[in-house]
Scaffold this motif. Structure first.
Motif, PDB file in Angstrom:
ATOM      1  N   UNK A 150      51.415  20.731  24.573  1.00 22.59           N
ATOM      2  CA  UNK A 150      52.113  19.472  24.848  1.00 22.59           C
ATOM      3  C   UNK A 150      52.391  18.771  23.522  1.00 22.59           C
ATOM      4  N   UNK A 151      51.354  18.701  22.680  1.00 23.37           N
ATOM      5  CA  UNK A 151      51.512  18.057  21.376  1.00 23.37           C
ATOM      6  C   UNK A 151      52.524  18.810  20.515  1.00 23.37           C
ATOM      7  N   UNK A 152      52.400  20.131  20.516  1.00 29.19           N
ATOM      8  CA  UNK A 152      53.258  20.961  19.663  1.00 29.19           C
ATOM      9  C   UNK A 152      54.728  20.834  20.052  1.00 29.19           C
ATOM     10  N   UNK A 153      54.985  20.615  21.347  1.00 23.51           N
ATOM     11  CA  UNK A 153      56.368  20.596  21.823  1.00 23.51           C
ATOM     12  C   UNK A 153      56.938  19.192  21.970  1.00 23.51           C
ATOM     13  N   UNK A 158      55.241  19.785  16.333  1.00 20.52           N
ATOM     14  CA  UNK A 158      55.322  20.828  15.321  1.00 20.52           C
ATOM     15  C   UNK A 158      56.548  21.728  15.426  1.00 20.52           C
ATOM     16  N   UNK A 159      56.933  22.081  16.646  1.00 20.53           N
ATOM     17  CA  UNK A 159      58.061  23.004  16.780  1.00 20.53           C
ATOM     18  C   UNK A 159      59.357  22.357  16.296  1.00 20.53           C
TER      19      UNK A 159
ATOM     20  N   UNK B  56      50.199  27.389  13.829  1.00 24.12           N
ATOM     21  CA  UNK B  56      50.587  25.976  13.798  1.00 24.12           C
ATOM     22  C   UNK B  56      49.846  25.100  14.822  1.00 24.12           C
ATOM     23  N   UNK B  57      49.833  25.481  16.130  1.00 25.04           N
ATOM     24  CA  UNK B  57      49.117  24.619  17.075  1.00 25.04           C
ATOM     25  C   UNK B  57      47.624  24.515  16.754  1.00 25.04           C
ATOM     26  N   UNK B  58      47.051  25.606  16.238  1.00 24.31           N
ATOM     27  CA  UNK B  58      45.625  25.570  15.914  1.00 24.31           C
ATOM     28  C   UNK B  58      45.359  24.679  14.706  1.00 24.31           C
ATOM     29  N   UNK B  71      49.163  12.371  13.332  1.00 25.38           N
ATOM     30  CA  UNK B  71      50.494  12.400  13.918  1.00 25.38           C
ATOM     31  C   UNK B  71      50.582  13.644  14.793  1.00 25.38           C
ATOM     32  N   UNK B  72      51.774  13.924  15.283  1.00 24.11           N
ATOM     33  CA  UNK B  72      51.941  15.106  16.120  1.00 24.11           C
ATOM     34  C   UNK B  72      52.195  16.345  15.288  1.00 24.11           C
ATOM     35  N   UNK B  73      52.381  16.158  13.971  1.00 27.90           N
ATOM     36  CA  UNK B  73      52.653  17.312  13.112  1.00 27.90           C
ATOM     37  C   UNK B  73      51.368  17.855  12.515  1.00 27.90           C
TER      38      UNK B  73
END
Lengths: 314, 306
Positions: A150-153, A158-159, B56-58, B71-73
């Motif tokens: 959820x956070x990544x998208x 990040x994406x 990246x997500x990890x 942040x979300x990054x």
């Protein structure tokens, strides 16, 4: 080892057994029934019971609350006709198939097999780094994986950062492409399993076969296509089967990420079952969806058992 | 790869014939050739790209959990802080749910191990008439989706007044991992020579004694695999406790993290990252320890490969 008794006909009594296992008579019925009893009890109560109940309820109008909760009536095939006529069910089936093909078959199998092939003969350090990261994604609990994605998208996530870096416009993934989003997350979560089984399968292919093909002038791709893949057929079939069984029942990941929404756009069969039975209280309908899921999975599971059959059960 | 160099003893007769017929064809494919080097570079590039995407997500969890302004990054923390951990390390948010997780998955793992050793022993050692169908049913059941039977299980729990009972939920979790546990245990026991037990029987031991004193110690690694497998699976299980447990005091961490940080929850990224780390850490540690101790056998591929 115990394989000496494979050929012995089952249930033969008396002392002429060639070797190996004692007959059940040694110590009487209690000697085998007693240790088996707890397992049989637990599985009958919590596994077989609910399945039989599923079959029964899907022919009634049972509900969680109201009159139908106390006295469910037999309604025959009404639940099924209602189910197949229901656009929601057809939609959910379609979404489940797309989810299965996208994340289970294309994503995990192609990516898992590709990674396993690429990792062959690489430097041990590279192998370790890649498999640690990929397996790391697999070990993370499903709820956490869902929340991370959820956070990544997210719009600021990040994406989209990667997209910006490549000069593309950011996308609100969970809203614009919810099914694609959950497929991505499931590929991320599940690829490790396929990668590990394919790596194990690849390591069993004797290297002289590949070398002989190379000596005959085959290119790397030709070796993979004509030598490796045919020899890996059995591993691919069993892994694909297990991945399919895993993927059709994914609930947590989708529920955490999109809860089936927006609207119904990522409501796969498990989500539909949950919503209908527990949120809207229509147990009969929800259970019929569950039965449909069980039947599909049961067919795959039976095929899996059949594939393993020759040497595994004795 | 080295087989392409001439004169290696490993080359089979067919191979030398083929090379002899087409001299020079295979030579450019030696390991040092530019195409192979290029292929290797491409392979490393693809592997690196995939690894970064997987990472990246990890990475985000690691960074955000100690970042004062998360942040979300996945950006390295501008200012290091432990306040997110402090914020979630309270009895109500963390300790009670974790303890509930320990009770649920520990109970399920112990039950599964004990029950599956007991059941696997007669299945491995005796010639029982119904053994074959039972084993097939068991293998078949390992493939059945637990998700699909959750609605009937929920109704059953409602009718039997078992909803919100931790004991019943633990037993259900154990039952759902039993088919796999018994199957694995049976295959493991098949690998222990029956001659050892025969020697014990000659010495006057009963089946029960030989199971307790001989088989169980020898089967310890198999029991460890079954136990760890059940532990890891139930620790991460969300759906079962989500449906079967209701009171907040009983909820395990898997459900708690969703109700605290789920879709409509508050958006506290630092706390979410810290919670995710603490909740995931036990399974990751168990997994690392198990794969070290048991070697590649534990990496599931070995256990499930056809």
């Amino acid at each position: 080892m115990a394989s000496t008794t494979v050929a012995a006909p089952e249930g033969r009594k008396g002392g002429t057994r060639p070797s190996g296992r004692p007959s059940a008579r040694r110590g009487g019925v209690a000697s085998w029934l007693l240790p088996l009893a707890p397992a049989l009890f637990l599985m009958l109560v919590f596994f077989a019971g609910p399945i039989i109940w599923t079959v029964w309820v899907s022919f009634t109008n049972a509900a969680l609350t109201g009159v139908n909760a106390a006295q469910p009536e037999f309604v025959g095939l009404a639940n099924f006709t209602e189910l197949f006529a229901d656009p929601k069910f057809r939609e959910a089936t379609l979404l489940t198939v797309v989810f299965l093909l996208g994340s289970g078959v294309v994503g995990q199998t192609v990516l898992g097999l590709g990674l396993a092939l690429l990792l062959q003969n690489r430097h041990p350090a590279a192998r370790m780094v890649v498999s640690t990261v990929v397996v790391g994604a697999w070990v993370v609990p499903e709820v956490v994986a869902g929340l991370l994605w959820v956070v990544f998208l997210e719009r600021e996530g990040g994406l989209n950062g990667v997209f910006e870096f490549l000069g593309a416009a950011p996308v609100n993934w969970l809203y614009t492409a919810p099914l694609f989003a959950v497929i991505l997350a499931n590929v991320w979560k599940g690829t490790a399993f396929s990668m590990m089984t394919y790596s194990a399968g690849l390591s069993e292919i004797p290297s002289y076969l590949k070398e002989a093909a190379r000596v005959d002038g085959a290119s790397t791709l030709q070796v993979v296509w004509h030598i490796v893949l045919p020899l890996l057929r059995r591993t691919i079939a069993t892994t694909l089967m297990l991945v399919t069984l895993q993927t059709v029942q994914v609930f947590t990941l989708i529920y955490v990420m999109t809860a089936g929404g927006p609207g119904e756009r990522s409501t796969t069969l498990p989500l539909l079952m949950y919503k209908e039975a527990l949120q809207f209280g229509d147990l009969g309908y929800g259970t019929t969806v569950a039965l449909a899921l069980l039947i599909v999975a049961g067919l795959f599971s039976a095929a899996y058992v059949k594939m393993l059959r020759p040497e595994e059960v004795r | 790869m080295t087989a392409e160099q001439p004169g290696r003893p490993r080359r089979g007769p067919g191979a030398s014939l083929a090379t002899a017929g087409r001299p020079g064809r295979t030579l450019p494919k030696a390991i040092t050739s530019p195409t192979r080097a290029a292929a290797s570079t491409v392979a490393y590039a693809v592997l690196a790209a995939v690894t970064i995407v997987f990472l990246l997500p990890l990475l985000w969890v690691l960074f955000a959990s100690v970042n004062a302004e998360p942040s979300l990054r996945a950006t390295p923390p501008s200012q290091f802080t432990l306040e997110h951990f402090e914020a979630v390390l309270t009895p109500e948010t963390m300790f009670i749910p974790l303890w509930n997780s320990v009770l649920l998955s520990g109970g399920a793992a112990v039950t599964t191990v004990v029950v599956s050793v007991l059941a696997a022993y007669p299945l491995s050692r005796f010639n029982l008439r119904f053994k074959r169908p039972l084993l097939y049913t068991m293998l078949f059941a390992t493939g059945l989706p637990v998700t699909a039977i959750m609605v009937p299980v929920y109704s059953m729990f409602v009718q039997a007044n078992l909803l919100d009972s931790r004991g019943a939920t633990t037993l259900f979790l154990a039952a759902s991992s039993l088919p796999f546990g018994i199957w694995l245990m049976k295959n493991f026991l098949d690998g222990i020579p029956v001659e050892l037990e025969e020697a014990a029987w000659v010495d006057g031991a009963s089946s029960w004694q030989s199971l307790r004193l001989l088989v169980v110690p020898l089967a310890a690694p198999g029991m460890a695999v079954v136990g760890i497998f059940t532990l890891v699976m139930t620790w991460g299980n969300f759906f079962v406790p989500f449906l079967l447990l209701k009171s907040p005091d009983y909820l395990p961490a898997a459900v708690r993290i969703y109700s605290s940080f789920g879709q409509y929850g508050a958006i506290q990224y630092g706390a979410l990252a810290a919670y995710s780390l603490i909740y995931s850490l036990p399974v990751i540690l168990v997994y690392i320890a198990a794969s070290r101790a048991l070697g590649s056998k534990f990496t599931m591929g070995g256990a499930l490969k056809g």
